[in-house]
Design a protein around this motif. Structure first.
Motif, PDB file in Angstrom:
ATOM      1  N   SER A   1       0.824  -1.207   0.000  1.00 57.22           N
ATOM      2  CA  SER A   1       0.000   0.000   0.000  1.00 57.22           C
ATOM      3  C   SER A   1       0.855   1.253   0.000  1.00 57.22           C
ATOM      4  O   SER A   1       1.989   1.249   0.490  1.00 57.22           O
ATOM      5  CB  SER A   1      -0.893  -0.004   1.254  1.00 57.22           C
ATOM      6  OG  SER A   1      -1.503   1.248   1.462  1.00 57.22           O
TER       7      SER A   1
ATOM      8  N   GLY B   1       2.167   4.577   1.539  1.00 57.02           N
ATOM      9  CA  GLY B   1       2.432   4.823   2.959  1.00 57.02           C
ATOM     10  C   GLY B   1       2.101   6.229   3.399  1.00 57.02           C
ATOM     11  O   GLY B   1       2.595   6.687   4.441  1.00 57.02           O
TER      12      GLY B   1
ATOM     13  N   LYS C   1      -3.195   5.413   3.001  1.00 60.55           N
ATOM     14  CA  LYS C   1      -2.491   4.913   4.193  1.00 60.55           C
ATOM     15  C   LYS C   1      -3.498   4.720   5.332  1.00 60.55           C
ATOM     16  O   LYS C   1      -3.508   3.683   6.021  1.00 60.55           O
ATOM     17  CB  LYS C   1      -1.401   5.904   4.608  1.00 60.55           C
ATOM     18  CG  LYS C   1      -0.789   5.664   5.996  1.00 60.55           C
ATOM     19  CD  LYS C   1      -0.033   4.342   6.071  1.00 60.55           C
ATOM     20  CE  LYS C   1       0.877   4.257   7.278  1.00 60.55           C
ATOM     21  NZ  LYS C   1       0.204   4.314   8.580  1.00 60.55           N
TER      22      LYS C   1
ATOM     23  N   THR D   1      -5.693   1.714   4.601  1.00 56.80           N
ATOM     24  CA  THR D   1      -4.984   0.458   4.836  1.00 56.80           C
ATOM     25  C   THR D   1      -4.854   0.181   6.329  1.00 56.80           C
ATOM     26  O   THR D   1      -4.945  -0.975   6.772  1.00 56.80           O
ATOM     27  CB  THR D   1      -3.602   0.486   4.173  1.00 56.80           C
ATOM     28  OG1 THR D   1      -3.777   0.721   2.767  1.00 56.80           O
ATOM     29  CG2 THR D   1      -2.875  -0.831   4.354  1.00 56.80           C
TER      30      THR D   1
ATOM     31  N   THR E   1       3.447  -6.905   5.326  1.00 55.69           N
ATOM     32  CA  THR E   1       2.893  -5.568   5.079  1.00 55.69           C
ATOM     33  C   THR E   1       4.011  -4.687   4.544  1.00 55.69           C
ATOM     34  O   THR E   1       5.010  -4.463   5.233  1.00 55.69           O
ATOM     35  CB  THR E   1       2.311  -4.950   6.362  1.00 55.69           C
ATOM     36  OG1 THR E   1       1.302  -5.818   6.894  1.00 55.69           O
ATOM     37  CG2 THR E   1       1.703  -3.586   6.068  1.00 55.69           C
TER      38      THR E   1
ATOM     39  N   TRP F   1       5.102  -1.000   2.379  1.00 56.84           N
ATOM     40  CA  TRP F   1       4.655   0.351   2.056  1.00 56.84           C
ATOM     41  C   TRP F   1       5.550   0.978   1.000  1.00 56.84           C
ATOM     42  O   TRP F   1       6.716   0.606   0.869  1.00 56.84           O
ATOM     43  CB  TRP F   1       4.687   1.242   3.298  1.00 56.84           C
ATOM     44  CG  TRP F   1       3.967   0.699   4.489  1.00 56.84           C
ATOM     45  CD1 TRP F   1       4.496  -0.027   5.516  1.00 56.84           C
ATOM     46  CD2 TRP F   1       2.567   0.835   4.784  1.00 56.84           C
ATOM     47  NE1 TRP F   1       3.523  -0.353   6.436  1.00 56.84           N
ATOM     48  CE2 TRP F   1       2.324   0.162   6.017  1.00 56.84           C
ATOM     49  CE3 TRP F   1       1.496   1.457   4.137  1.00 56.84           C
ATOM     50  CZ2 TRP F   1       1.064   0.104   6.603  1.00 56.84           C
ATOM     51  CZ3 TRP F   1       0.236   1.387   4.730  1.00 56.84           C
ATOM     52  CH2 TRP F   1       0.028   0.725   5.937  1.00 56.84           C
TER      53      TRP F   1
ATOM     54  N   GLN G   1       9.796  -4.259  -2.231  1.00 60.86           N
ATOM     55  CA  GLN G   1       8.569  -4.648  -1.538  1.00 60.86           C
ATOM     56  C   GLN G   1       8.062  -6.008  -2.022  1.00 60.86           C
ATOM     57  O   GLN G   1       7.695  -6.882  -1.221  1.00 60.86           O
ATOM     58  CB  GLN G   1       7.481  -3.576  -1.755  1.00 60.86           C
ATOM     59  CG  GLN G   1       7.730  -2.259  -1.036  1.00 60.86           C
ATOM     60  CD  GLN G   1       8.597  -1.290  -1.816  1.00 60.86           C
ATOM     61  OE1 GLN G   1       9.304  -1.685  -2.750  1.00 60.86           O
ATOM     62  NE2 GLN G   1       8.564  -0.027  -1.438  1.00 60.86           N
TER      63      GLN G   1
END
Length: 615
Positions: free
Chosen positions: A358, A360, A365, A368, A385, A387, A398
């Protein structure tokens, strides 16, 4: 040719800084004052016209007096404007400025909600209108007065005194409209038949025809709602689209003729919106309001205590529904959407290994974070998780991190597994047994290098939640397939740019993706998203209101009570199911699935019941 005069005015305006307004001649002063009015510098124009009247004309100049009134009107100084306008009428009867003054007094009355008074002023100047343009302008004002609602006894008195045939036809039309609002078929028939079509203005025909065709047998007292949307200002296209959706609904559904919408321009301004709501609060004929649309406008209303139910087409800030019980949010909030996504994954589909990628920062944000918190409340901690902050042109780190977690979730191979699968008859124990008779000893496995391992498709992550920002689909969508994660993808509406999504590099790799949202149409989330989306919302919202008021006329308290107790509404594109402490926030979300390059609605989910559709 106007250039010399324009240059002359510019020179005068520049000289004002040095020599002052008082050094100019009367005509120069008047030209300067008019110029400042055209530039919308109304305080300055008021000052200039006032100076002219005091110092040059001893209040004996109807033109300056009228312009003074107009300058005051533009500043909402209504009492001052009325006083100045009345001075023109009393001191200069029959002057060329009389009709313009009456027009201004009509505008002032209309701005104050005095519709009958404005109607009378506009009617009085209609017979002496100079040209078709001015006539059309007056007629539009008359239509607004009729639509806003007139006092029945006042209109009867105006009709009694009116001699002009065209004006009488207009008054009878106004009486017919009032009878329709009141559900009075007998008076409606008398008024509509009293209109002399030989002199009835063409500019009224577009509203006369549908009113004339209303069947008296279907009459019931109209329910009136205010509509507050931005029709001017930067967001005017959103308001116009929403208003067009309401109009289309009324055109398409004959049974909707018991609804009447009074439309107000919020101008995209919170303070102006609050002023409109306060004025509607005192009008007991209005049982509710639809709108406003913009976040700033909604927040302005949050602290306004009112018995007037206000239906907000958009979602509100999380928690706002708890502190504003008279605001009813017709679209689920970002927090609700995030919660429904987590609940669908875990409660309905039984997923445990969930990964998250997601932005950040910003609203996504926060969304999420709502998703992660709901997962934890449901007993599932996401296994990964990740970001990102900048544009996701390269999110290799990521994705590699998520894939690394996916490797760790592979079940360890039992070294005795092959032996466990071998069956030997117990009698064979009496003899020497050569295991090669049963199976071949496997050759030593070659060690897999990094390149080989990246080609392995991993299925250990059951679902991935990847909300993206607008215009990020190209970056995220093309990188996702490179990491060979066989999982169910959950995205947000920013994935639904169908032109990009259907490309070969993206579409085939995200088949079965789910989107939890408020509208079940991909068209609503195109790059021109907002405009079509608001038209879709408006038609469903009008249908929702119709479903409540179809039982008959009601007051505000009854309307609010029916809103809170409504069992649920399923429209063409949206669903509404009020939840929360005050039962004023839509807790129902649409579940969309992307498959075979198409988007289809597969259900509606309110956190408790998952209603599958057959679409």
């Amino acid at each position: 040719m106007q250039f010399p005069k324009l240059i002359f005015l510019i020179l005068i305006l520049n000289l004002l800084k040095a020599d002052g307004f008082d050094t100019l001649t009367y005509y120069e002063k008047f030209d300067v004052a008019v110029q400042t009015y055209k530039e919308e510098r109304y305080r300055l124009s008021e000052k200039y016209f006032s100076s002219i009247l005091i110092n040059d004309k001893d209040y004996r100049d109807p033109a300056s007096q009228l312009m003074l009134a107009k300058s005051q009107y533009q500043q909402n100084k209504w009492q001052d404007a009325v006083r100045s306008a009345k001075s023109v009428l009393s001191n200069f009867p029959g002057s060329p400025y009389q009709d313009y003054t009456l027009l201004l007094m009509g505008d002032i009355a209309l701005s104050q909600g005095k519709n009958s008074e404005a109607f009378q002023n506009y009617l009085s100047i209609r017979p002496t209108a100079k040209d078709s343009l001015q006539l059309s302008d007056i007629d539009q004002r008359l239509i607004i007065c009729i639509g806003n609602g007139l006092k029945e006894d006042r209109i009867e008195g105006i009709l009694f005194r009116e001699k002009n045939p065209t004006n009488r036809a207009i008054i009878n039309f106004a009486r017919a409209y009032l009878s329709w609002i009141n559900g009075d078929a007998y008076d409606f028939s008398l008024a509509i038949n009293g209109i002399d079509m030989q002199v009835f203005p063409q500019s009224f025909f577009h509203i006369y025809s549908p009113l004339k065709n209303t069947k008296p047998i279907s009459f019931s007292r109209s329910v009136t709602l205010g509509v507050i949307v931005p029709l001017t200002g930067p967001e005017k296209e959103l308001g116009q689209s929403y208003l067009l959706g309401l109009a289309d609904y009324l055109d398409d559904i004959s049974s909707a003729h018991s609804i009447r919408f009074l439309v107000f321009d919020s101008k995209g301004d919170g303070v102006n919106t609050l002023q409109i709501v306060k004025s509607l609060h005192s009008n007991r004929n209005i049982i509710g309001i639809i709108g406003p649309l913009l976040e700033e406008e909604v927040l302005t209303l949050a602290g306004f205590k009112s018995s007037l139910p206000i239906l907000i087409p958009n979602s509100g800030s999380p928690g706002l529904s708890d502190i504003a019980p008279n605001l009813f949010f017709l679209s689920p909030s970002s927090k609700t959407i995030a919660h429904r996504t987590a609940q669908l994954m875990i409660t309905e589909l039984g997923f445990e290994n969930i990964a998250v990628l997601s932005p950040g920062d910003g609203k996504l944000k926060a969304m999420t974070d709502y998703f992660l918190e709901e997962c934890r409340q449901l007993g599932v901690d996401p296994v990964a998780t990740e970001w990102y902050i900048e544009k996701p042109e390269n999110i290799l780190r990521q994705f590699k991190s998520i894939r690394k977690i996916a490797w760790t979730l592979l079940p360890e191979k039992d070294p005795n597994e092959d032996a466990m699968n071998l069956t030997i008859d117990s009698l064979d124990a009496l003899f020497d047994v050569d295991v090669t008779d049963f199976y071949e000893i496997p050759e030593e496995e070659e060690k897999m290098d990094r390149k080989d391992s990246s080609n392995v498709v991993l299925e250990t992550i059951h679902a991935m939640y990847i909300p993206i920002r607008q215009d990020e689909l190209t970056y995220v969508g093309t990188q996702f397939p490179m990491y060979n994660l066989k999982t169910m993808l959950f995205g947000n509406e920013n994935w639904l740019d169908m032109t990009i999504l259907n490309q070969e590099l993206i579409g085939p790799h995200v088949q079965g993706m789910r989107i939890i949202t408020n509208v079940n149409s991909a068209n609503a989330f195109s790059n021109d998203n907002s405009i079509s989306n608001y038209h879709i919302l408006a038609m469903d919202h009008a249908s929702f209101v119709q479903s409540i008021i179809s039982s008959g006329a009601m007051n505000r308290r009854q309307f609010m009570d029916k809103l809170r107790k409504h069992s649920g509404f399923h429209g063409e594109q949206t669903s509404i199911q009020f939840t929360g402490a005050n039962r004023n926030e839509n807790g129902s979300a649409q579940v969309l699935e992307y498959t075979q390059n198409k988007l289809k609605n597969i259900g509606v989910y309110d956190g408790t019941i998952y209603s599958h559709t057959s679409e």
